[in-house]
Write a protein that holds these residues in place. Structure first.
Motif, PDB file in Angstrom:
ATOM      1  N   VAL A 117       0.836  -1.202   0.000  1.00 49.59           N
ATOM      2  CA  VAL A 117       0.000   0.000   0.000  1.00 49.59           C
ATOM      3  C   VAL A 117       0.872   1.253   0.000  1.00 49.59           C
ATOM      4  N   GLN A 118       1.948   1.248   0.763  1.00 51.39           N
ATOM      5  CA  GLN A 118       2.837   2.403   0.810  1.00 51.39           C
ATOM      6  C   GLN A 118       3.456   2.677  -0.553  1.00 51.39           C
ATOM      7  N   ILE A 119       3.970   1.637  -1.195  1.00 51.38           N
ATOM      8  CA  ILE A 119       4.621   1.814  -2.498  1.00 51.38           C
ATOM      9  C   ILE A 119       3.632   2.335  -3.530  1.00 51.38           C
ATOM     10  N   VAL A 120       2.445   1.742  -3.569  1.00 48.59           N
ATOM     11  CA  VAL A 120       1.434   2.157  -4.542  1.00 48.59           C
ATOM     12  C   VAL A 120       1.004   3.604  -4.291  1.00 48.59           C
ATOM     13  N   SER A 121       0.870   3.989  -3.031  1.00 55.12           N
ATOM     14  CA  SER A 121       0.434   5.353  -2.717  1.00 55.12           C
ATOM     15  C   SER A 121       1.541   6.374  -2.938  1.00 55.12           C
ATOM     16  N   TYR A 122       2.814   5.958  -2.888  1.00 60.31           N
ATOM     17  CA  TYR A 122       3.922   6.889  -3.112  1.00 60.31           C
ATOM     18  C   TYR A 122       4.112   7.210  -4.595  1.00 60.31           C
ATOM     19  N   LEU A 123       3.837   6.241  -5.470  1.00 58.63           N
ATOM     20  CA  LEU A 123       4.202   6.365  -6.879  1.00 58.63           C
ATOM     21  C   LEU A 123       3.627   7.604  -7.574  1.00 58.63           C
ATOM     22  N   PRO A 124       2.350   7.957  -7.376  1.00 56.73           N
ATOM     23  CA  PRO A 124       1.822   9.129  -8.098  1.00 56.73           C
ATOM     24  C   PRO A 124       2.570  10.426  -7.812  1.00 56.73           C
ATOM     25  N   HIS A 125       3.215  10.518  -6.654  1.00 57.56           N
ATOM     26  CA  HIS A 125       3.937  11.748  -6.320  1.00 57.56           C
ATOM     27  C   HIS A 125       5.070  12.016  -7.308  1.00 57.56           C
ATOM     28  N   PHE A 126       5.629  10.977  -7.902  1.00 59.56           N
ATOM     29  CA  PHE A 126       6.774  11.123  -8.799  1.00 59.56           C
ATOM     30  C   PHE A 126       6.355  11.339 -10.252  1.00 59.56           C
ATOM     31  N   LEU A 127       5.053  11.423 -10.499  1.00 60.38           N
ATOM     32  CA  LEU A 127       4.558  11.715 -11.839  1.00 60.38           C
ATOM     33  C   LEU A 127       4.363  13.214 -11.996  1.00 60.38           C
ATOM     34  N   SER A 128       4.613  13.724 -13.181  1.00 61.70           N
ATOM     35  CA  SER A 128       4.369  15.144 -13.443  1.00 61.70           C
ATOM     36  C   SER A 128       2.875  15.373 -13.583  1.00 61.70           C
ATOM     37  N   TRP A 129       2.476  16.639 -13.425  1.00 64.36           N
ATOM     38  CA  TRP A 129       1.060  16.965 -13.545  1.00 64.36           C
ATOM     39  C   TRP A 129       0.553  16.764 -14.965  1.00 64.36           C
ATOM     40  N   VAL A 130       1.441  16.788 -15.946  1.00 65.68           N
ATOM     41  CA  VAL A 130       1.029  16.516 -17.326  1.00 65.68           C
ATOM     42  C   VAL A 130       0.541  15.074 -17.436  1.00 65.68           C
ATOM     43  N   VAL A 131       1.296  14.157 -16.834  1.00 63.19           N
ATOM     44  CA  VAL A 131       0.918  12.739 -16.864  1.00 63.19           C
ATOM     45  C   VAL A 131      -0.348  12.506 -16.044  1.00 63.19           C
ATOM     46  N   ILE A 132      -0.395  13.098 -14.849  1.00 66.12           N
ATOM     47  CA  ILE A 132      -1.558  12.915 -13.973  1.00 66.12           C
ATOM     48  C   ILE A 132      -2.819  13.467 -14.631  1.00 66.12           C
ATOM     49  N   ALA A 133      -2.710  14.652 -15.231  1.00 63.58           N
ATOM     50  CA  ALA A 133      -3.865  15.236 -15.915  1.00 63.58           C
ATOM     51  C   ALA A 133      -4.316  14.344 -17.062  1.00 63.58           C
ATOM     52  N   GLY A 134      -3.370  13.749 -17.776  1.00 66.11           N
ATOM     53  CA  GLY A 134      -3.735  12.844 -18.857  1.00 66.11           C
ATOM     54  C   GLY A 134      -4.483  11.617 -18.357  1.00 66.11           C
ATOM     55  N   ILE A 135      -4.024  11.076 -17.223  1.00 67.77           N
ATOM     56  CA  ILE A 135      -4.696   9.903 -16.638  1.00 67.77           C
ATOM     57  C   ILE A 135      -6.124  10.234 -16.231  1.00 67.77           C
ATOM     58  N   TRP A 136      -6.283  11.365 -15.527  1.00 68.77           N
ATOM     59  CA  TRP A 136      -7.612  11.732 -15.045  1.00 68.77           C
ATOM     60  C   TRP A 136      -8.535  12.164 -16.180  1.00 68.77           C
ATOM     61  N   LYS A 137      -7.997  12.818 -17.193  1.00 65.85           N
ATOM     62  CA  LYS A 137      -8.828  13.187 -18.328  1.00 65.85           C
ATOM     63  C   LYS A 137      -9.303  11.951 -19.084  1.00 65.85           C
ATOM     64  N   SER A 138      -8.454  10.938 -19.172  1.00 69.80           N
ATOM     65  CA  SER A 138      -8.878   9.696 -19.805  1.00 69.80           C
ATOM     66  C   SER A 138      -9.961   9.011 -18.976  1.00 69.80           C
ATOM     67  N   PHE A 139      -9.799   9.038 -17.660  1.00 72.59           N
ATOM     68  CA  PHE A 139     -10.789   8.417 -16.774  1.00 72.59           C
ATOM     69  C   PHE A 139     -12.128   9.155 -16.834  1.00 72.59           C
ATOM     70  N   LEU A 140     -12.070  10.495 -16.921  1.00 71.12           N
ATOM     71  CA  LEU A 140     -13.281  11.314 -16.900  1.00 71.12           C
ATOM     72  C   LEU A 140     -13.742  11.727 -18.288  1.00 71.12           C
ATOM     73  N   ASP A 141     -13.199  11.110 -19.318  1.00 73.21           N
ATOM     74  CA  ASP A 141     -13.573  11.445 -20.693  1.00 73.21           C
ATOM     75  C   ASP A 141     -15.098  11.419 -20.852  1.00 73.21           C
ATOM     76  N   PRO A 142     -15.681  12.519 -21.348  1.00 70.71           N
ATOM     77  CA  PRO A 142     -17.145  12.571 -21.449  1.00 70.71           C
ATOM     78  C   PRO A 142     -17.742  11.621 -22.477  1.00 70.71           C
ATOM     79  N   SER A 143     -16.908  11.083 -23.360  1.00 73.27           N
ATOM     80  CA  SER A 143     -17.418  10.144 -24.356  1.00 73.27           C
ATOM     81  C   SER A 143     -17.602   8.767 -23.729  1.00 73.27           C
ATOM     82  N   ASP A 144     -18.078   7.832 -24.536  1.00 70.81           N
ATOM     83  CA  ASP A 144     -18.281   6.462 -24.041  1.00 70.81           C
ATOM     84  C   ASP A 144     -16.975   5.742 -23.756  1.00 70.81           C
TER      85      ASP A 144
END
Length: 309
Positions: A117-144
């Motif tokens: 759990v610690q390792i999995v929760s630490y990993l996102p901190h080392f991602l840039s906001w460009v990558v994080i925004a891409g992940i969340w935009k894909s998850f929240l994509d308004p299309s099907d």
């Protein structure tokens, strides 16, 4: 007769220590250069807020002209409101979440699962906001194709477009920040819990204390100092609200509710080349941040006896 050594001056002692630890200073030099270029030098040129910028020739003193323009602008007041709201959500509402996560980690009995759990929760901190925004935009994509809408469709609900919703975008920023920082920001609290003497736990169990009593009477008091310190330091960033995150999530539909001071400065200074007024906004940010840290430190000292220094 033995010659007496002439005592070294303070400057000579400093040079001697630097020469002795020259390898450590060499390793530290990139960090020092970074802070000199991107922190110290901009502070020196904050004087631009009081001058008319000219690419050639001397700058002319303008007094408080740019500060008056800022506070007379209706757009600035809305941007200030957005900054305060987003900062409150990220630095105040999220603050207990990191402490609770550290407490939950401490309660996990399986060490292997805890480390996972610690390792999995630490990993996102080392991602840039460009990558994080891409992940969340894909998850929240308004299309099907968006994962969220696929989940809603599975339960018979209609598709939603949260990325262009003014009522939802601030909460999305808050959830993104929590996902990125929950593991990293909980390290200091989890470390403080691990440093608690086992004798205290044993004495509490002998007295018949349950887990809730232990958390309330032993663990939380031990977390008071790091919680106070982190909270005070976070207030220094209260006027920032996170440029990288907001810039990657902004669009024309929600810009009016997530346009913050940092994006305002970027738009004025970088895009429109209005360097003086952009510097004035940055100076206001810095001064307010210092005031907030000092006020919170003094209040904390009076109430709890603990502060930053």
């Amino acid at each position: 007769m033995r010659e007496q050594k002439v005592p070294m001056t303070a400057a000579q002692r400093t040079l001697h220590r630097i020469k002795k630890d020259r390898v450590l200073y060499l390793i530290l030099s990139p960090t020092i250069i970074y802070f000199c270029i991107f922190r110290v030098w901009p502070m020196i040129n904050m004087r631009l807020a009081f001058f008319d910028f000219k690419a050639r020739g001397p700058w002319e003193f303008a007094g408080l002209k740019y500060f008056e323009l800022i506070f007379q602008s209706s757009a600035f007041m809305q941007i200030l409101k957005n900054t305060l709201i987003i900062s409150f959500m990220k630095y105040v509402l999220l603050f207990p979440v990191f402490v609770i996560f550290a407490l939950v980690l401490n309660e996990l009995r399986c060490n292997k699962f805890r480390k996972y759990v610690q390792i999995v929760s630490y990993l996102p901190h080392f991602l840039s906001w460009v990558v994080i925004a891409g992940i969340w935009k894909s998850f929240l994509d308004p299309s099907d194709l968006g994962a969220l809408n696929q989940i809603l469709a599975f339960f018979g609900a209609g598709p939603v477009d949260l990325l262009t919703s003014k009522g939802a975008i601030r909460w999305i920023l808050m959830l993104c920040e929590a996902w990125r920082s929950i593991g990293w920001d909980s390290i200091i609290y989890f470390t403080a819990i691990l440093n608690i003497s086992p004798d205290l736990y044993e004495a509490a169990k002998v007295d018949g204390a349950n887990r809730w009593h232990i958390i309330r009477s032993i663990i939380l008091p031990a977390l008071l100092v790091p919680m106070t310190t982190v909270f005070i330091l976070n207030l220094g960033f209260f006027m920032s609200a996170g440029f990288d995150q907001v810039y990657n999530f902004t669009n024309n539909s929600v810009n009016s509710v997530i346009d913050i001071l940092d994006t305002y400065v970027n738009r004025l200074g970088i895009e429109n080349a209005q360097y003086s007024i952009a510097t004035a906004v940055s100076l206001i940010k810095g001064v307010v941040g210092v005031i907030l840290v000092c006020m919170t430190h003094i209040t904390s000292k009076k109430l709890t006896g603990e502060g930053v220094w």
